[in-house]
Design an enzyme around this catalytic site. Sequence first.
Site, PDB file in Angstrom:
ATOM      1  N   ASP A   1       2.272 -38.271  35.692  1.00  0.00           N
ATOM      2  CA  ASP A   1       1.799 -37.851  34.365  1.00  0.00           C
ATOM      3  C   ASP A   1       0.282 -37.790  34.430  1.00  0.00           C
ATOM      4  O   ASP A   1      -0.335 -38.250  35.401  1.00  0.00           O
ATOM      5  CB  ASP A   1       2.249 -38.876  33.308  1.00  0.00           C
ATOM      6  CG  ASP A   1       1.716 -38.551  31.917  1.00  0.00           C
ATOM      7  OD1 ASP A   1       1.814 -37.391  31.490  1.00  0.00           O
ATOM      8  OD2 ASP A   1       1.179 -39.458  31.242  1.00  0.00           O
ATOM      9  N   SER A   2      -0.322 -37.269  33.359  1.00  0.00           N
ATOM     10  CA  SER A   2      -1.778 -37.238  33.275  1.00  0.00           C
ATOM     11  C   SER A   2      -2.356 -38.644  33.111  1.00  0.00           C
ATOM     12  O   SER A   2      -3.553 -38.832  33.256  1.00  0.00           O
ATOM     13  CB  SER A   2      -2.202 -36.377  32.092  1.00  0.00           C
ATOM     14  OG  SER A   2      -1.679 -36.927  30.901  1.00  0.00           O
TER      15      SER A   2
ATOM     16  N   CYS B   1       5.474 -35.374  32.424  1.00  0.00           N
ATOM     17  CA  CYS B   1       4.420 -34.888  31.541  1.00  0.00           C
ATOM     18  C   CYS B   1       4.834 -33.490  31.078  1.00  0.00           C
ATOM     19  O   CYS B   1       5.142 -32.627  31.906  1.00  0.00           O
ATOM     20  CB  CYS B   1       3.109 -34.818  32.324  1.00  0.00           C
ATOM     21  SG  CYS B   1       1.755 -34.018  31.460  1.00  0.00           S
ATOM     22  N   ASN B   2       4.888 -33.314  29.775  1.00  0.00           N
ATOM     23  CA  ASN B   2       5.309 -32.012  29.250  1.00  0.00           C
ATOM     24  C   ASN B   2       4.318 -30.910  29.586  1.00  0.00           C
ATOM     25  O   ASN B   2       4.701 -29.798  29.922  1.00  0.00           O
ATOM     26  CB  ASN B   2       5.478 -32.100  27.728  1.00  0.00           C
ATOM     27  CG  ASN B   2       6.654 -32.952  27.333  1.00  0.00           C
ATOM     28  OD1 ASN B   2       7.751 -32.459  27.122  1.00  0.00           O
ATOM     29  ND2 ASN B   2       6.457 -34.256  27.256  1.00  0.00           N
TER      30      ASN B   2
ATOM     31  N   GLU C   1      -3.664 -43.708  23.443  1.00  0.00           N
ATOM     32  CA  GLU C   1      -4.579 -44.317  24.420  1.00  0.00           C
ATOM     33  C   GLU C   1      -5.440 -45.384  23.738  1.00  0.00           C
ATOM     34  O   GLU C   1      -5.567 -46.499  24.224  1.00  0.00           O
ATOM     35  CB  GLU C   1      -5.475 -43.237  25.043  1.00  0.00           C
ATOM     36  CG  GLU C   1      -4.711 -42.164  25.807  1.00  0.00           C
ATOM     37  CD  GLU C   1      -4.484 -42.512  27.266  1.00  0.00           C
ATOM     38  OE1 GLU C   1      -5.260 -43.303  27.811  1.00  0.00           O
ATOM     39  OE2 GLU C   1      -3.507 -41.987  27.850  1.00  0.00           O
TER      40      GLU C   1
ATOM     41  N   CYS D   1       5.793 -34.693  24.151  1.00  0.00           N
ATOM     42  CA  CYS D   1       4.702 -35.274  24.942  1.00  0.00           C
ATOM     43  C   CYS D   1       5.143 -36.695  25.274  1.00  0.00           C
ATOM     44  O   CYS D   1       5.646 -37.409  24.392  1.00  0.00           O
ATOM     45  CB  CYS D   1       3.413 -35.296  24.128  1.00  0.00           C
ATOM     46  SG  CYS D   1       2.078 -36.211  24.940  1.00  0.00           S
ATOM     47  N   THR D   2       4.966 -37.093  26.513  1.00  0.00           N
ATOM     48  CA  THR D   2       5.503 -38.394  26.926  1.00  0.00           C
ATOM     49  C   THR D   2       4.686 -39.577  26.380  1.00  0.00           C
ATOM     50  O   THR D   2       5.109 -40.715  26.508  1.00  0.00           O
ATOM     51  CB  THR D   2       5.607 -38.471  28.465  1.00  0.00           C
ATOM     52  OG1 THR D   2       4.338 -38.105  29.041  1.00  0.00           O
ATOM     53  CG2 THR D   2       6.680 -37.528  28.973  1.00  0.00           C
ATOM     54  N   HIS D   3       3.536 -39.284  25.785  1.00  0.00           N
ATOM     55  CA  HIS D   3       2.801 -40.352  25.098  1.00  0.00           C
ATOM     56  C   HIS D   3       3.434 -40.694  23.740  1.00  0.00           C
ATOM     57  O   HIS D   3       3.273 -41.800  23.240  1.00  0.00           O
ATOM     58  CB  HIS D   3       1.356 -39.913  24.806  1.00  0.00           C
ATOM     59  CG  HIS D   3       0.404 -40.076  25.938  1.00  0.00           C
ATOM     60  ND1 HIS D   3       0.470 -39.324  27.086  1.00  0.00           N
ATOM     61  CD2 HIS D   3      -0.667 -40.907  26.088  1.00  0.00           C
ATOM     62  CE1 HIS D   3      -0.517 -39.674  27.888  1.00  0.00           C
ATOM     63  NE2 HIS D   3      -1.224 -40.629  27.316  1.00  0.00           N
TER      64      HIS D   3
END
Length: 304
Positions: free
Chosen positions: A24-25, A87-88, A166, A215-217
């Site tokens: 992922d990012s 990560c999308n 974040e 979004c994986t977040h």
Amino acid sequence: MQEGNKNHSGSSPDVSSLPIGIFDSGVGGLTVAREIANKLPNESIFYFGDTLRCPYGPRPLAEVRTFARQISAWLSKQRIKLLVIGCNSATAAGLEAVQRELDVPVIGVIEPGARAAVKATTARCVGVIGTVATIESGAYSQAIRSLDAGITVFSSATPRFVEMVEEGLRLDRNPFEDIMAQASSIYIRPAFQEIARDYLDPLKRCQIDTLVLGCTHFPLLTPLISSIIGSDIQIISSAEETARDVAETLARRGHAAEMGHEPVYRFATTATDLEEFSALGSAIFGRPIRDSQQVSIQELEKAL
Ligand code: DGL
């Protein structure tokens, strides 16, 4: 397909004991890694977080595609038996390119998320939120409508949700932080709650019965999102369906880890602050992350 151009990873007889690669990012893809670790407790995982270049969402798709190809090539050289693009944005930008380049199966998170949404909706009216890269790519609408062309999809980019996660995770580690958002599992600044309302209220008016967290977040914001969008709207994250795809793919190829195989979890990142990466990552992965390997951008560039 030109086999000669591919990055080779898993052709030895002990392939079943190789790890599943996930990237992922940043730390968001750990929501997918956690689901895979829970569903497949014998599988080892090698997770890569490109924290130094996070966020991917505001970047052009071509740039994100290059990042996805670099990390996939790097992970492939470490030997993995399957790759999950957790990560999308990277899935939207690079899934096809990476599938062409690797000799192991590559699974993205968009198709599983779309499938879960199609299964869930009864009104056939689905909302999707994600980064600018993901939403502008149109990948979710295409994936959902290729399964059921009668579904109406309302997509909306909610880029500041990545920042909320974040920041929320960072502030949550501060024991002196006393303003906890009531509706969320992580700290959300009051100003962010307003932004969340501005993002979600228009979707609420579209009569959707299902909302995809593209979004994986975002699964870390589920309580906040649900409190705004309403508890009657089903919230879909692709993690569970992705883990199911991973299990099926490994079983089909005869590459599932044996029962009793002790899993090894490894972590690599471009982050400069390894301690912070491990601390934030542990909170999401739900297991302690002790040693993370630091990888430079130059090393990633060389892998390609
Ligand atoms: N986790 C990434 C995704 O699923 C979003 C974060 C970013 O913008 O880098 O798209």
